[in-house]
Structure formats: structure tokens, C-alpha cells
Design an enzyme around this catalytic site. Structure first.
Site, PDB file in Angstrom:
ATOM      1  N   LYS A  60      75.400  16.143  18.941  1.00 21.94           N
ATOM      2  CA  LYS A  60      74.661  17.242  18.301  1.00 21.94           C
ATOM      3  C   LYS A  60      75.648  18.110  17.521  1.00 21.94           C
ATOM      4  O   LYS A  60      76.094  17.696  16.470  1.00 21.94           O
ATOM      5  CB  LYS A  60      73.817  17.970  19.340  1.00 21.94           C
ATOM      6  N   SER A 101      65.281  22.619  24.382  1.00 23.80           N
ATOM      7  CA  SER A 101      65.253  22.174  22.987  1.00 23.80           C
ATOM      8  C   SER A 101      63.952  22.468  22.258  1.00 23.80           C
ATOM      9  O   SER A 101      63.932  22.510  21.039  1.00 23.80           O
ATOM     10  CB  SER A 101      65.544  20.676  22.929  1.00 23.80           C
ATOM     11  N   HIS A 104      72.292  21.252  23.853  1.00 20.70           N
ATOM     12  CA  HIS A 104      71.969  22.091  22.687  1.00 20.70           C
ATOM     13  C   HIS A 104      72.744  23.408  22.686  1.00 20.70           C
ATOM     14  O   HIS A 104      72.560  24.223  21.788  1.00 20.70           O
ATOM     15  CB  HIS A 104      70.466  22.389  22.631  1.00 20.70           C
TER      16      HIS A 104
END
Ligand SMILES: *Cc1c(COP(=O)(O)O)cnc(C)c1O
Length: 396
Positions: free
Chosen positions: A243, A185, A213
Site C-alpha cells: 500500500k 479500510s 492502511h
């Protein structure tokens, strides 16, 4: 307050404040979208993980409202007592299809997945090889398991090869597992999964990929494991639903037997109430949307490439990201914080990330472009970057 507690808090909070480590948390007025309002002022938001803009998607909102009408606002119990709703079953089937695995299990957060899955499988007789830049929840999950933790230099395949061989050949451990983020990240780099498989498979080492991610972003939306076509080689695929998916929650996808075991044994599943109906239905809707079309994914990459090209052309150091995560590396910690503050003054919301989150001297502001940003917003952000970059002598 007990004096000891008072002393402890005062001393430590003052330490953080004196060292520039105390984060003043801003409150967003309204939705977390491509633009946000804080204290009445509007900002272009380049700090969320809402990659596909789904946090405010109209179809997801409708799905959530309908599920609240039909199922209420709470699940009522933990899954194993009577908190498993038909909506949870539907979600898990959809997640398994999305990830290309036999089965999946949903948890209340991505953080919870790592608390749940690692310690359900690993114990004090085992060893875990863990990339040094793995997410905090992986680190905590590993500690909870009581397995021997062997840190591996970041994405260093020679180091992995050597430590993997040593761990297996020592004969000290019952099981050995390698854990890595799919996408890291802070720098936006991608785990070298093909090489990881090549190293771990012959040694009988389990592979655990936390793709928080990567899902929605890599592999046409299906994630980093699918990107490399390694669904059959990775034993644990972990993801978050907060996310790119835009809601809240997490999941583990894998074999039917693995999921059966996690449902029987993992503690956050057994002792914490399940996802709420509205969230569950909104997540299912989001995953179905991703499987039906790559439109949002393509828009995300378009925007990310546009922002990256713009920043690079201005002369900024944007590191080696392979994903939409776009750091602008400033270096010095104080200067990084000043840079972020000036961007904010000018209406661009980008947080600074400094030591100890990243190594000393590599302070950066981290841009998270999303599918929901318009070209006008990105142009405006680039214009501010140019102005502030020149003012602070970051660019010429
Ligand atoms: C964000 C993140 C998590 C936590 O996910 P939540 O759903 O927000 O709890 C876990 N693992 C990794 C690698 C992450 O980046």
C-alpha cells in the site's frame, strides 16, 4: 469440464451477475499512478492504495533495477533452504528500525502475514477476540489457527472489556489475543489503541495490530502504533509493503523471540519462496525514504484534507474518517453503482463499495487520495463530483 463443476460455476456466476455482485475487472494500460488509462481513456485515479505515490517512484525503480543486476530476478528458494538473501536481512533490519521493535520478518504479502503469524502462535486451546470489521485475511488467519473466535462489536470498548474479562475469567483458554486493524479500510476510522491496551494489558491479553492502511499514513509515516506511542505495548505489528510502501509483501514486527519463532514455525515462511530481489531492494529504499523525510506523508495529508474539504463543502456525506480514506456515502446500492459509473463516464475512477462489503444501505464510493495527485487533478475530480452529484440528486 466435469459436469458437476460446470453446473456449479454456471449457477454461481449467474447468481452474482443477477444480483449486481459480479465485478468486471478493468485492465490498466501502463502504471498505476494518480492518472490511469483504461481502454485508451485517461482517468483521475482515486481507487489505489498507493498512498505515497511510491509505486512509480524513480528512486525505487532504480533500486529495483540495480538489485536485479546484482542478484537476479528470483530468490531461488524458500527462506529456510537457501532463499534468504543479504537483501532480505537488510530489509528486515530496516523494518524493525522503522517500527521501533527488536526485530521483523518479511513475507510475500500482507495476506500471508496473517495466515502465518496467527496460526504460528494460537491453537485450539486459545481464544481470539476479533473486531467484526477486521480484514478478510485476519478472519482467515484466525480460522486457520483453530482457536475460538470471539467477535467484538466494531471499536466498541465496552463490548471488548466484557468479552475480554469473560474469556480470561472462564479459565477455558490457555492464551487470549485481541486482533484489530490499525486503520479500518471502509470508513477510515482508527482503532482505539490506548483504550485497547488499558483493557487487555491487565488481563494478560496479547495485542495484534494489522496496520496495513496505517503505515506510511499515521504517526508521521511510522504507523498507528507509533502514532499512539505504544510500540512497547503491542505484541504484533503487522504491515503490508503493497500500500503506502508501493511494492509488494508484508511483515510482522515484534520482539526478537517472536520473530525467531515465526522463522522457525510459520508456514508461508517455510513453504513459499521469498520476495524477489528487485522488490526487496525497492521496499528497503521506500522504508528508508519514509524514515528520512515526512515530505510524502505531509503531501498525502495535504491532498486528503483538500479533497475532504471540497467534498464536504459540496454537501456530500463523507462519514467520520480520521485518515485519507474518504468515503462518499450514497446509501442505496443501485444508486451507488450508478453514481460510480457516472463518475467514471466523466473521467474519475472511484469504485463503488456496497453490501456485503459494507452494511446494507451504506453504499459508498471510496476515494483514496495520494501524495502523487496534483491540486489540478483534485479540482477536476471535485468539479465532476459536483456535476454528477447534482445530476443524481445526491447534493443540491
Ligand atoms: C490490504 C490488507 C491486507 C493485505 O495486504 P497485501 O499485502 O495486499 O496482501 C492485510 N490486512 C489488511 C488490514 C489490509 O488492509
Amino acid at each position: 469440464m466435469v459436469q458437476k463443476l460446470n453446473d456449479f460455476l454456471e449457477e454461481n456466476i449467474n447468481y452474482l451477475k443477477d444480483n449486481g455482485l459480479y465485478n468486471e475487472i478493468d485492465s490498466i494500460e501502463g502504471a498505476n499512478g494518480p492518472e490511469i488509462a483504461i481502454k485508451g481513456k485517461t482517468y483521475i485515479n482515486l481507487s489505489s492504495n498507493n498512498y505515497l505515490g511510491l509505486a512509480t517512484d524513480e528512486d525505487l525503480k532504480t533500486a529495483a533495477k540495480n538489485a536485479i543486476d546484482s542478484h537476479g530476478v528470483g530468490a531461488g528458494a524458500v527462506r529456510s533452504i537457501n532463499g534468504t538473501l543479504d537483501l532480505h536481512d537488510e530489509l528486515e533490519q530496516t523494518l524493525a528500525e522503522f517500527k521501533g521493535t527488536e526485530a521483523a520478518i518479511a513475507y510475500q504479502s500482507g495476506f500471508n502475514c496473517n495466515m502465518a503469524a496467527i496460526s504460528a502462535v494460537m491453537n485450539k486451546n486459545d481464544a481470539i477476540l476479533s473486531d467484526e470489521l477486521n480484514h478478510a485475511s485476519i478472519i482467515d488467519g484466525c480460522r486457520l489457527s483453530k482457536a475460538k473466535i470471539i467477535r467484538v462489536n466494531h471499536s466498541d470498548m465496552d463490548d471488548l472489556r466484557q468479552k475480554a474479562k469473560e474469556a480470561v475469567e472462564s479459565g477455558q483458554y490457555n492464551k487470549v489475543m485481541y486482533i484489530t486493524d490499525g486503520v479500518f479500510s471502509m470508513d477510515g476510522d482508527v482503532a482505539k489503541l490506548p483504550e485497547i491496551v488499558e483493557i487487555c494489558e491487565p488481563l494478560g491479553i496479547m495485542i495484534y495490530v494489522d496496520d496495513a492502511h496505517g503505515s506510511g499514513v499515521m504517526g508521521k509515516g511510522a504507523g498507528t502504533v507509533k502514532h499512539f506511542g505504544l510500540q512497547d505495548k503491542v505484541d504484533f505489528q503487522i504491515g503490508t509493503l503493497s500500500k503506502a510502501i508501493g511494492v509488494v509483501g508484508g511483515y510482522v514486527a515484534g520482539s526478537q523471540q517472536l520473530i525467531d519463532w515465526l522463522k522457525a514455525q510459520s508456514r508461508p515462511f517455510l513453504f513459499s519462496t521469498s520476495l524477489a530481489p528487485g522488490d526487496t531492494k525497492a521496499i528497503t529504499e521506500a522504508v528508508k525514504k519514509l524514515m528520512a523525510s515526512t515530505e510524502l506523508h505531509d503531501q498525502l495529508w495535504d491532498n486528503a484534507n483538500y479533497l475532504k474539504d471540497g467534498l464536504k463543502n459540496l454537501g456530500f456525506n463523507i462519514g467520520e474518517s480520521e485518515t485519507p480514506i474518504t468515503p462518499v456515502i450514497i446509501g442505496d446500492e443501485k444508486k451507488t453503482q450508478e453514481f460510480s459509473k457516472r463518475l467514471m463516464d466523466e473521467g474519475v475512477y472511484v469504485k463503488s463499495i456496497v453490501f456485503p462489503t459494507v452494511p446494507r444501505g451504506t453504499g459508498r464510493v471510496r476515494n483514496m487520495p495520494t501524495a502523487a495527485h496534483t491540486k489540478e487533478m483534485l479540482d477536476q475530480a471535485l468539479e465532476v463530483y459536483e456535476r454528477v452529484g447534482k445530476e443524481l440528486n445526491v447534493i443540491e
